[in-house]
Motif scaffolding. Structure first.
Motif, PDB file in Angstrom:
ATOM      1  N   VAL A 226       0.868  -1.175   0.000  1.00  0.00           N
ATOM      2  CA  VAL A 226       0.000   0.000   0.000  1.00  0.00           C
ATOM      3  C   VAL A 226       0.906   1.227   0.000  1.00  0.00           C
ATOM      4  N   GLY A 227       1.153   1.773  -1.193  1.00  0.00           N
ATOM      5  CA  GLY A 227       2.046   2.918  -1.294  1.00  0.00           C
ATOM      6  C   GLY A 227       3.433   2.570  -0.778  1.00  0.00           C
ATOM      7  N   GLU A 228       3.920   3.347   0.185  1.00  0.00           N
ATOM      8  CA  GLU A 228       5.243   3.105   0.752  1.00  0.00           C
ATOM      9  C   GLU A 228       5.210   2.102   1.902  1.00  0.00           C
ATOM     10  N   PHE A 229       4.086   1.424   2.081  1.00  0.00           N
ATOM     11  CA  PHE A 229       3.904   0.476   3.186  1.00  0.00           C
ATOM     12  C   PHE A 229       3.566  -0.913   2.655  1.00  0.00           C
ATOM     13  N   SER A 230       3.652  -1.910   3.570  1.00  0.00           N
ATOM     14  CA  SER A 230       3.263  -3.280   3.245  1.00  0.00           C
ATOM     15  C   SER A 230       2.361  -3.807   4.354  1.00  0.00           C
ATOM     16  N   LEU A 231       1.240  -4.402   3.957  1.00  0.00           N
ATOM     17  CA  LEU A 231       0.341  -5.048   4.908  1.00  0.00           C
ATOM     18  C   LEU A 231       0.738  -6.509   5.006  1.00  0.00           C
ATOM     19  N   LEU A 232       1.066  -6.948   6.229  1.00  0.00           N
ATOM     20  CA  LEU A 232       1.580  -8.293   6.446  1.00  0.00           C
ATOM     21  C   LEU A 232       0.695  -9.079   7.400  1.00  0.00           C
ATOM     22  N   GLU A 233       0.725 -10.410   7.227  1.00  0.00           N
ATOM     23  CA  GLU A 233       0.187 -11.323   8.236  1.00  0.00           C
ATOM     24  C   GLU A 233       1.378 -12.037   8.853  1.00  0.00           C
ATOM     25  N   VAL A 234       1.473 -12.002  10.180  1.00  0.00           N
ATOM     26  CA  VAL A 234       2.599 -12.636  10.877  1.00  0.00           C
ATOM     27  C   VAL A 234       2.064 -13.730  11.781  1.00  0.00           C
ATOM     28  N   GLU A 235       2.600 -14.923  11.595  1.00  0.00           N
ATOM     29  CA  GLU A 235       2.253 -16.054  12.471  1.00  0.00           C
ATOM     30  C   GLU A 235       3.400 -16.275  13.445  1.00  0.00           C
ATOM     31  N   LEU A 236       3.072 -16.325  14.714  1.00  0.00           N
ATOM     32  CA  LEU A 236       4.083 -16.553  15.742  1.00  0.00           C
ATOM     33  C   LEU A 236       4.227 -18.040  16.034  1.00  0.00           C
ATOM     34  N   LYS A 237       5.433 -18.548  15.848  1.00  0.00           N
ATOM     35  CA  LYS A 237       5.715 -19.933  16.232  1.00  0.00           C
ATOM     36  C   LYS A 237       6.285 -19.994  17.654  1.00  0.00           C
ATOM     37  N   THR A 238       6.797 -18.860  18.131  1.00  0.00           N
ATOM     38  CA  THR A 238       7.191 -18.704  19.533  1.00  0.00           C
ATOM     39  C   THR A 238       6.522 -17.428  20.029  1.00  0.00           C
ATOM     40  N   GLY A 239       6.481 -17.253  21.334  1.00  0.00           N
ATOM     41  CA  GLY A 239       5.768 -16.097  21.889  1.00  0.00           C
ATOM     42  C   GLY A 239       6.664 -15.201  22.717  1.00  0.00           C
ATOM     43  N   ARG A 240       7.752 -14.732  22.149  1.00  0.00           N
ATOM     44  CA  ARG A 240       8.668 -13.863  22.882  1.00  0.00           C
ATOM     45  C   ARG A 240       8.111 -12.443  22.988  1.00  0.00           C
ATOM     46  N   THR A 241       8.539 -11.741  24.031  1.00  0.00           N
ATOM     47  CA  THR A 241       8.124 -10.352  24.242  1.00  0.00           C
ATOM     48  C   THR A 241       8.504  -9.499  23.032  1.00  0.00           C
ATOM     49  N   HIS A 242       7.537  -8.727  22.515  1.00  0.00           N
ATOM     50  CA  HIS A 242       7.744  -7.783  21.405  1.00  0.00           C
ATOM     51  C   HIS A 242       8.317  -8.459  20.158  1.00  0.00           C
ATOM     52  N   GLN A 243       8.015  -9.742  19.976  1.00  0.00           N
ATOM     53  CA  GLN A 243       8.649 -10.519  18.914  1.00  0.00           C
ATOM     54  C   GLN A 243       8.428  -9.929  17.522  1.00  0.00           C
ATOM     55  N   ILE A 244       7.184  -9.639  17.172  1.00  0.00           N
ATOM     56  CA  ILE A 244       6.895  -9.114  15.834  1.00  0.00           C
ATOM     57  C   ILE A 244       7.577  -7.773  15.630  1.00  0.00           C
ATOM     58  N   ARG A 245       7.471  -6.913  16.615  1.00  0.00           N
ATOM     59  CA  ARG A 245       8.009  -5.559  16.506  1.00  0.00           C
ATOM     60  C   ARG A 245       9.521  -5.571  16.307  1.00  0.00           C
ATOM     61  N   VAL A 246      10.217  -6.409  17.073  1.00  0.00           N
ATOM     62  CA  VAL A 246      11.678  -6.429  17.003  1.00  0.00           C
ATOM     63  C   VAL A 246      12.164  -7.163  15.759  1.00  0.00           C
ATOM     64  N   HIS A 247      11.546  -8.284  15.416  1.00  0.00           N
ATOM     65  CA  HIS A 247      11.948  -8.999  14.212  1.00  0.00           C
ATOM     66  C   HIS A 247      11.833  -8.102  12.971  1.00  0.00           C
ATOM     67  N   LEU A 248      10.705  -7.439  12.822  1.00  0.00           N
ATOM     68  CA  LEU A 248      10.492  -6.659  11.604  1.00  0.00           C
ATOM     69  C   LEU A 248      11.340  -5.383  11.592  1.00  0.00           C
ATOM     70  N   SER A 249      11.442  -4.700  12.719  1.00  0.00           N
ATOM     71  CA  SER A 249      12.258  -3.483  12.738  1.00  0.00           C
ATOM     72  C   SER A 249      13.732  -3.808  12.519  1.00  0.00           C
ATOM     73  N   HIS A 250      14.196  -4.944  13.030  1.00  0.00           N
ATOM     74  CA  HIS A 250      15.593  -5.355  12.839  1.00  0.00           C
ATOM     75  C   HIS A 250      15.908  -5.554  11.361  1.00  0.00           C
ATOM     76  N   LEU A 251      14.929  -6.009  10.598  1.00  0.00           N
ATOM     77  CA  LEU A 251      15.121  -6.234   9.163  1.00  0.00           C
ATOM     78  C   LEU A 251      14.893  -4.971   8.336  1.00  0.00           C
ATOM     79  N   GLY A 252      14.570  -3.869   9.014  1.00  0.00           N
ATOM     80  CA  GLY A 252      14.397  -2.603   8.303  1.00  0.00           C
ATOM     81  C   GLY A 252      12.964  -2.277   7.932  1.00  0.00           C
ATOM     82  N   TYR A 253      12.014  -2.946   8.572  1.00  0.00           N
ATOM     83  CA  TYR A 253      10.600  -2.718   8.289  1.00  0.00           C
ATOM     84  C   TYR A 253       9.851  -2.408   9.594  1.00  0.00           C
ATOM     85  N   PRO A 254      10.020  -1.207  10.134  1.00  0.00           N
ATOM     86  CA  PRO A 254       9.363  -0.876  11.411  1.00  0.00           C
ATOM     87  C   PRO A 254       7.853  -0.832  11.282  1.00  0.00           C
TER      88      PRO A 254
END
Length: 318
Positions: A226-254
């Protein structure tokens, strides 16, 4: 939710018959829960000294209560706390599924799942206020304060234990919708990066990718750009604190609107154009019912605030 059988004014021996709601819980955790106002050190002292008896015999602090156990608790004077305002019941929390073992609610954004850290009460306290007759209501897992969506609350101790075991084994499917800055490239991508929890200089809890951390696995599916953004579905195989937020921001997609790990200049612009919170929604849960064995597949649509903001992006107005 078991209420305390103890009195601040007239301490006496208390005898309790353990029912299904409390069966399976460790004796030390049970006492710490029901003996509100009694110092933790005192609870462990009476356990070690043998003053607490189960079916007439001494037990270790790690003993797990069984259905029908007769518990003898010695006299304990509870320190009285300054009176506090009762938790307001508020509007009824939306229920997606409920039976005698658990209830799944659709958590509104901006509400913590429990009180603490400057928050007087959260979802679980509100649910207990709305259902004073409930023997037990305990969170089976957690969501961040800004995250909306599906949240499991156990109504029986036996169900709670199984749900915790299922989560540790990765047997509860959790799917989230999120919007990230940037053009996500892969239709399907597995992220396996260990996550390490630490305290920042300001004392706030944070998480970073580090080999010192615990294993974490997220599966990302691209729904659309969507323009300069991407709509994602994320499935968690583990349940770590802030997992989605940290995984995606670490890869450059905050995550859009993430005030801890996000792009702060971008967030300021998004706030001005209609996004008032982090774009993260717990959209789907799929798991085997902990007691009946039935497969539950529960969904929550994208809430109006996120849906409307997404529509404004797609219409080119943001």
């Amino acid at each position: 939710m078991t209420t305390s059988p103890f009195s601040a004014s007239a301490p006496a021996v208390v005898r309790v018959r353990i029912d299904e709601a409390d069966a399976g819980q460790r004796i030390d955790n049970y006492l710490l829960r029901v003996c509100k106002g009694v110092p933790k050190s005192h609870v462990y002292r009476i356990l070690r000294s043998g003053e607490v008896r189960v079916n007439g015999g001494r037990i270790a602090p790690t003993y797990r209560l069984a259905l029908g156990d007769e518990l003898r608790i010695p006299p304990m004077r509870i320190a009285q706390k300054a009176s506090s305002a009762p938790v307001p019941a508020g509007a009824a929390l939306p229920v997606i599924f409920e039976d005698d073992a658990l209830v799944v609610i659709d958590k509104p954004p901006g509400k913590a799942v429990h009180g603490g850290s400057g928050i007087s009460h959260g979802v679980i306290e509100q649910l207990r206020a709305q259902r004073p007759e409930a023997r037990m209501l305990e969170l089976a897992h957690r969501l961040d304060r800004e995250t909306s969506g599906l949240l499991i609350v156990a109504k029986k101790r036996s169900a709670l234990k199984v749900l915790h075991d299922m989560q540790r084994a990765g047997e509860i499917e959790k799917h989230y919708f999120t919007l990230v800055a940037g053009a996500w490239r892969n239709r399907l991508q597995h992220i396996r990066l260990p996550l390490f929890k630490y305290l920042a200089a300001d004392g706030e809890r944070r998480v970073r990718v580090s080999d010192e951390g615990k294993s974490a696995h997220s599966i990302v599916r691209l729904l659309r750009r969507v323009g300069e953004f991407s709509l994602l579905e994320v499935e968690l195989k583990t349940g770590r604190t802030h997992q989605i937020r940290v995984h995606l921001s670490h890869l450059g997609y905050p995550l859009a609107g993430d005030d801890k790990y996000g792009d702060f200049a971008l967030n300021k612009r998004l706030t001005a154009t209609g996004l008032k919170r982090m774009f993260l929604h717990a959209a789907r849960l799929r798991f085997v019912h902990p007691l009946s064995g039935e497969t539950l597949d529960l969904e929550s649509p994208l809430p109006p605030d996120l849906s409307q903001f997404l529509s404004s992006l797609e219409g080119g107005r943001a």
